[in-house]
Design an enzyme around this catalytic site. Structure first.
Site, PDB file in Angstrom:
ATOM      1  N   GLU A  26      -6.865  51.975 -22.480  1.00  0.00           N
ATOM      2  CA  GLU A  26      -8.103  52.590 -22.948  1.00  0.00           C
ATOM      3  C   GLU A  26      -8.502  53.799 -22.097  1.00  0.00           C
ATOM      4  OE1 GLU A  26     -10.955  50.168 -25.234  1.00  0.00           O
ATOM      5  OE2 GLU A  26     -10.656  48.761 -23.591  1.00  0.00           O
ATOM      6  N   ASP A  27      -9.101  54.762 -22.772  1.00  0.00           N
ATOM      7  CA  ASP A  27      -9.843  55.853 -22.118  1.00  0.00           C
ATOM      8  C   ASP A  27      -9.028  56.617 -21.069  1.00  0.00           C
ATOM      9  OD1 ASP A  27     -11.837  54.765 -23.638  1.00  0.00           O
ATOM     10  OD2 ASP A  27     -13.153  54.225 -21.982  1.00  0.00           O
ATOM     11  N   CYS A  39     -13.287  54.989 -29.112  1.00  0.00           N
ATOM     12  CA  CYS A  39     -12.336  53.949 -29.490  1.00  0.00           C
ATOM     13  C   CYS A  39     -12.442  53.463 -30.934  1.00  0.00           C
ATOM     14  CB  CYS A  39     -12.446  52.772 -28.533  1.00  0.00           C
ATOM     15  SG  CYS A  39     -14.071  52.005 -28.431  1.00  0.00           S
ATOM     16  N   ASP A  55      -6.062  55.241 -26.297  1.00  0.00           N
ATOM     17  CA  ASP A  55      -6.815  55.227 -27.560  1.00  0.00           C
ATOM     18  C   ASP A  55      -7.722  56.442 -27.704  1.00  0.00           C
ATOM     19  OD1 ASP A  55      -8.659  54.437 -25.639  1.00  0.00           O
ATOM     20  OD2 ASP A  55      -9.492  52.788 -26.809  1.00  0.00           O
TER      21      ASP A  55
END
Length: 566
Positions: free
Chosen positions: A39-40, A78, A280
């Protein structure tokens, strides 16, 4: 039942057969597929040239696979991004564009949230793979905006794993999302404790997260004084500290990747498993995540194909691939890899496939809509060099106060420096200034995209071409963004009530097999055999005389009642 349902069953069987994937590869040779999503994060990996991170496991995938240098998500955050990835459809075209809808803050009268309800033809990628015989697992995040239909996964839990499949010979599609790189993990633990208490979040979750935090050697903890900051950040101790913590978390994430690789080796599956590593959306930092410049949507993408499988596929399978790739292309690429004919309504193109490929894309597209409780509408198109951004609400500032984003110490520090007049124009323009209607950036000469060229006559040709392309994309895909969200919610949940999927009905075909149908258009059907706890996906008549438990769901709707076959 056998007398009154023949026409209904005949039509239903045609629908079932039409929705079944066409499989072109030999089922005995179909590869496993492992998706790893961090993520991120932007391109902060050793294989992308980041000097301060230590990512030997991801770098190994890149060394033995293909690294995509121009891969982009379709949204800078996301949920809209993940909805598009899993459905193969732009979120702006299926009503999943806001962040987020499962926990919506929209003032829909009397309804604190609503699920998006995509068109009835829209199905998640794993349903197609399950129909083709794959065992599909997800550990754990979904965030699809339309709920988590029980028919999507064989196993969706924090213990979901390919090792849980009942038949070790069955090919698998397994997804793991690593949250250690998420925005919230840039916060110090003290900030997390305060936030969790203030907003009534279960602090037991935080205790579990801290205990599960991957350990790394001290030498892999990034020092604040060593980082190189983007020009839109002030050179400040707090900013450096948060930025260094983000890079350190990427080192932690790499150890999790290594654990999965070791498990594949232990299971002797590495030579028959295609591994896809991706982010993402962009860095979980101010002026990155949620934005449509490269800091928000340009992400790592690495595909590892075992040597014994490489010759099967059209497309590049090793080295550096500089073609434009949109994450809307992931679903058709996975279909192409396992030999499934992609449905015609998907928006992307395969960049790896058993079959011949279409020409590489010339543009990628991205969108931003409501973030938490703050509305905005922004659209972007990018070619291999230039990014064009259109602001539909130029009267709104670039940055609106988002309670979640505002928790980060570096964001608080930037705001304090801005108030004190200590930021340069490049460090302050993205805060509270109104936006121009159009922005144009040259990513080659201005990689951080801070110099707007839209008003420069020398770039009129590029501006016109990208403006035209954005108009084409908006028209061709159909953009929900112009519709007020209360109207959108009313179309999806009429009267503010979640529609309920019709109960399944039963019959027998000419061969005496059990046929299951649902009157709700677009519903997916699942069933359980006696003694089972997992839901099988219904794809056609069942050769059983034993009663089975059945329920159905249309994405975004409530499930039907649980019924038992006669």
């Amino acid at each position: 039942m056998k007398i009154i349902l023949p026409l209904f069953l005949g039509i239903g069987l045609l629908a079932i057969l039409a929705s079944r994937p066409t499989i072109h590869s030999n089922p005995d040779q179909r590869p496993n597929v492992l998706w790893i999503m961090a993520e991120d994060m932007n391109l902060h990996l050793g294989c992308y040239g980041e000097k301060l991170v230590y990512t030997p496991n991801v770098d190994w995938l890149a060394k033995h696979g293909v690294r995509y240098d121009h891969a982009f998500t379709v949204a800078g955050v996301c949920a809209p991004s993940r909805a598009a990835i899993i459905t193969g459809m732009y979120s702006t075209a299926i009503g999943t564009q806001h962040m987020r809808q499962a926990k919506s803050l929209t003032p829909y009268p009397g309804v604190p949230f609503y699920n998006a309800v995509p068109p009835p033809a829209v199905k998640a990628l794993p349903e197609y793979l399950r129909q083709a015989g794959y065992f599909c697992t997800n550990n754990l995040k979904t965030d699809y905006q339309f709920g988590t239909p029980f028919t999507v996964w064989d196993d969706h839990s924090n213990t979901a794993h390919w090792r849980n499949r009942p038949d070790p010979a069955q090919p698998f599609f397994s997804v793991f999302t690593f949250e250690i790189t998420h925005e919230i993990n840039v916060w110090p633990d003290s900030t997390k404790w305060r936030f969790f208490r203030e907003f009534g979040v279960d602090t037991a979750r935080l205790v579990r997260d801290v205990r599960r935090r991957p350990a790394i050697p001290d030498r892999h903890v990034v020092r604040p004084q060593d980082v190189t900051l983007p020009p839109y950040y002030p050179d400040d101790a707090v900013v450096r500290s948060d930025y260094a913590r983000h890079l350190t978390n990427i080192n932690r994430m790499d150890t999790q990747v290594g654990q999965l690789l070791n498990q594949l080796r232990e299971d002797k599956l590495l030579d028959n498993t295609i591994i896809v590593f991706m982010g993402d959306n962009g860095d979980g930092m101010p002026r990155a995540k949620r934005w449509l410049t490269d800091s928000g949507i340009r992400v790592p993408l690495i595909v590892y194909i075992p040597d014994v499988l490489k010759k099967r596929y059209r497309g590049q399978t090793t080295g550096l691939d500089r073609q434009l790739v949109s994450f809307i292309d992931l679903a058709p690429t996975m279909a192409g890899i396992v030999g499934i004919e992609p449905p015609a309504h998907w928006h992307g193109r395969a960049f790896l496939s058993l079959k011949p490929l279409t020409k590489p894309r010339q543009y990628i597209h991205a969108a931003r809509d409501r973030m938490d409780d703050k509305y905005d509408r922004i659209r972007a198109v990018r070619d291999s060099r230039y990014t064009y951004i259109r602001n539909f609400n130029p009267e709104l500032p670039y940055t609106q106060k988002l309670d979640f984003q505002w928790q980060m110490p570096m964001m608080q520090r930037i705001l304090a420096l801005e108030k004190a007049g200590k930021l340069t124009p490049v460090q302050s323009y993205w805060l509270f200034n109104p936006k121009p209607v159009e922005e144009l950036y040259d990513a080659q000469t201005d990689p951080h995209q801070v110099r707007n060229l839209a008003g420069n006559p020398a770039y009129k040709q590029q501006l016109t071409a990208l403006r035209t392309e954005l108009n084409r994309w908006l028209t061709q895909t159909g953009d929900w963004g112009a519709m007020p969200e209360t109207e959108q919610a009313g179309k999806m949940w009429p009267g503010g009530r979640q529609p309920v999927t019709a109960d399944p009905a039963f019959g027998r075909d000419a061969e005496g097999r059990l046929v299951i149908q649902c009157a709700t258009e677009g519903a997916s059907i699942g069933y359980q055999l006696p003694g089972e706890t997992r839901w099988r996906l219904y794809t056609g008549p069942l050769s059983t005389q034993t009663p089975v438990e059945v329920k159905a769901v249309r994405y975004g709707w409530a499930e039907s009642a649980l019924v038992t076959s006669p």
